[in-house]
Design a protein around this motif. Structure first.
Motif, PDB file in Angstrom:
ATOM      1  N   SER A 171      -2.969  10.593  -0.830  1.00  0.00           N
ATOM      2  CA  SER A 171      -2.564   9.495  -1.708  1.00  0.00           C
ATOM      3  C   SER A 171      -3.000   8.147  -1.150  1.00  0.00           C
ATOM      4  O   SER A 171      -3.564   7.311  -1.863  1.00  0.00           O
ATOM      5  N   MET A 172      -2.736   7.924   0.128  1.00  0.00           N
ATOM      6  CA  MET A 172      -3.054   6.632   0.734  1.00  0.00           C
ATOM      7  C   MET A 172      -4.554   6.426   0.854  1.00  0.00           C
ATOM      8  O   MET A 172      -5.061   5.313   0.648  1.00  0.00           O
ATOM      9  N   MET A 183      -6.515   2.783   1.845  1.00  0.00           N
ATOM     10  CA  MET A 183      -5.811   2.372   3.061  1.00  0.00           C
ATOM     11  C   MET A 183      -6.596   2.834   4.290  1.00  0.00           C
ATOM     12  O   MET A 183      -6.990   3.995   4.373  1.00  0.00           O
ATOM     13  N   ALA A 224       2.019   1.784  -3.471  1.00  0.00           N
ATOM     14  CA  ALA A 224       0.899   2.252  -4.291  1.00  0.00           C
ATOM     15  C   ALA A 224       0.621   3.723  -4.036  1.00  0.00           C
ATOM     16  O   ALA A 224       0.348   4.496  -4.964  1.00  0.00           O
ATOM     17  N   ALA A 225       0.702   4.134  -2.784  1.00  0.00           N
ATOM     18  CA  ALA A 225       0.482   5.538  -2.459  1.00  0.00           C
ATOM     19  C   ALA A 225       1.537   6.424  -3.079  1.00  0.00           C
ATOM     20  O   ALA A 225       1.265   7.543  -3.506  1.00  0.00           O
ATOM     21  N   VAL A 272       0.442   6.742  -6.881  1.00  0.00           N
ATOM     22  CA  VAL A 272      -0.887   7.142  -7.336  1.00  0.00           C
ATOM     23  C   VAL A 272      -0.940   8.564  -7.870  1.00  0.00           C
ATOM     24  O   VAL A 272      -1.616   8.835  -8.862  1.00  0.00           O
ATOM     25  N   CYS A 273      -0.214   9.473  -7.262  1.00  0.00           N
ATOM     26  CA  CYS A 273      -0.328  10.868  -7.660  1.00  0.00           C
ATOM     27  C   CYS A 273       0.516  11.240  -8.866  1.00  0.00           C
ATOM     28  O   CYS A 273       0.445  12.359  -9.344  1.00  0.00           O
ATOM     29  N   LYS A 311       0.838  -1.201   0.000  1.00  0.00           N
ATOM     30  CA  LYS A 311       0.000   0.000   0.000  1.00  0.00           C
ATOM     31  C   LYS A 311       0.871   1.249   0.000  1.00  0.00           C
ATOM     32  O   LYS A 311       0.541   2.258  -0.610  1.00  0.00           O
ATOM     33  N   SER A 334      -6.769   7.563  -1.138  1.00  0.00           N
ATOM     34  CA  SER A 334      -7.295   7.274  -2.472  1.00  0.00           C
ATOM     35  C   SER A 334      -7.061   5.821  -2.861  1.00  0.00           C
ATOM     36  O   SER A 334      -7.725   5.286  -3.755  1.00  0.00           O
ATOM     37  N   GLN A 335      -6.098   5.163  -2.181  1.00  0.00           N
ATOM     38  CA  GLN A 335      -5.818   3.754  -2.429  1.00  0.00           C
ATOM     39  C   GLN A 335      -6.622   2.836  -1.504  1.00  0.00           C
ATOM     40  O   GLN A 335      -6.480   1.617  -1.551  1.00  0.00           O
TER      41      GLN A 335
END
Length: 269
Positions: free
Chosen positions: A128-129, A134, A9-10, A13-14, A6, A131-132
């Motif tokens: 960011s997190m 988390m 991924a964070a 993502v941006c 995660k 939006s994933q």
């Protein structure tokens, strides 16, 4: 401890939207600058494009811009309705340095020697997190891990190719020629200036009231200096500058970095 998958991924993502390449006049937007849709007219001066149609000027502009060894791009990228403010200097050696902002959060990205470094403030990481997907407790723990530090992402690690794509100048500029039909049917508007440089303005109107204006330098090489979109779903602007200027990228101090591979292996940060 928070999932390190995660965390990666964070980190990605941006910038995935930016790495996909800023499609000319399509993905570039700055909702705060509608007044910039048409540059202010300036007094006439010798015209390097005399005898050329607007489409022919566009051809020259694309050719010149694609030949650049470096440039700076600043503005807003919108993907899936999510605006990202960016300000990056990029060269043809896959190196870059710059900032991005999203929903009040800010992150800095650097790439040199095929290594990508990313450092965000707390607001950036939380957006960011979240939006994933988390969970909040995991976000709290992960923010503590990365607070005040640079994430170091080496080639082959998850996210490396997406993040590195932000710094791939050739790929970014290749999008200028991706759809030649998009730069056909242009008309020439009043000459103007962009940051003091005289420019020719090329205009394309589409159905639905959308207008794209491209500003092409009338001094030196006919680089594209500004692209503006008014109307439609993504009105805005992107400014290109500092063509062929050196891009200085500083490697963050080792004691201020977090290696994602070590985090993934459970090594304490």
């Amino acid at each position: 401890m928070a999932s390190h998958r995660k965390l990666r991924a964070a980190a990605v993502v941006c910038v995935v939207a930016v790495a996909a390449g800023p499609a000319p006049a399509a993905a570039w937007a700055d909702a705060d600058a509608p007044a910039a849709a048409v540059p202010s007219a300036v007094a006439p001066s010798p015209d390097p494009f005399t005898g050329l149609t607007a489409d022919e000027i566009a051809d020259r502009a694309v050719t010149a811009t694609r030949s650049a060894t470096s440039l700076r791009m600043a503005g807003r990228v919108v993907t899936d309705g999510q605006p990202l403010d960016i300000d990056f200097a990029v060269n043809d050696k896959d190196e870059c340095t710059g900032l991005m902002k999203i929903k009040g959060g800010t992150a800095e990205l650097r790439r040199i020697d095929r290594i990508t470094y990313m450092k965000g403030d707390e607001a950036f990481w939380r957006v960011s997190m979240a939006s994933q997907g988390m969970p909040e407790p995991q976000i709290d723990v992960t923010v503590e891990l990365v607070k005040g530090r640079w994430l170091k992402i080496a080639p082959g690690q998850p996210g490396a190719s997406d993040l590195g794509g932000v710094c791939d100048l050739k790929s970014l500029l290749s999008d200028l020629d991706k759809d030649e039909a998009e730069r056909r049917g242009l008309t020439r508007g009043p000459d103007a200036e962009v940051d003091g440089t005289p420019v020719a303005t090329l205009v394309k109107k589409r159905t639905g009231g959308e207008t794209t204006t491209v500003s092409v330098s009338r001094e030196g090489k006919p680089y594209i200096l500004k692209m503006v979109r008014a109307g439609g779903e993504e009105p805005g602007t992107m400014v290109l500058s500092d063509y062929d200027e050196p891009v200085e990228v500083v490697v963050p101090p080792a004691d201020e970095t977090v290696d994602l591979s070590k985090l993934d292996a459970g090594t304490p940060a």
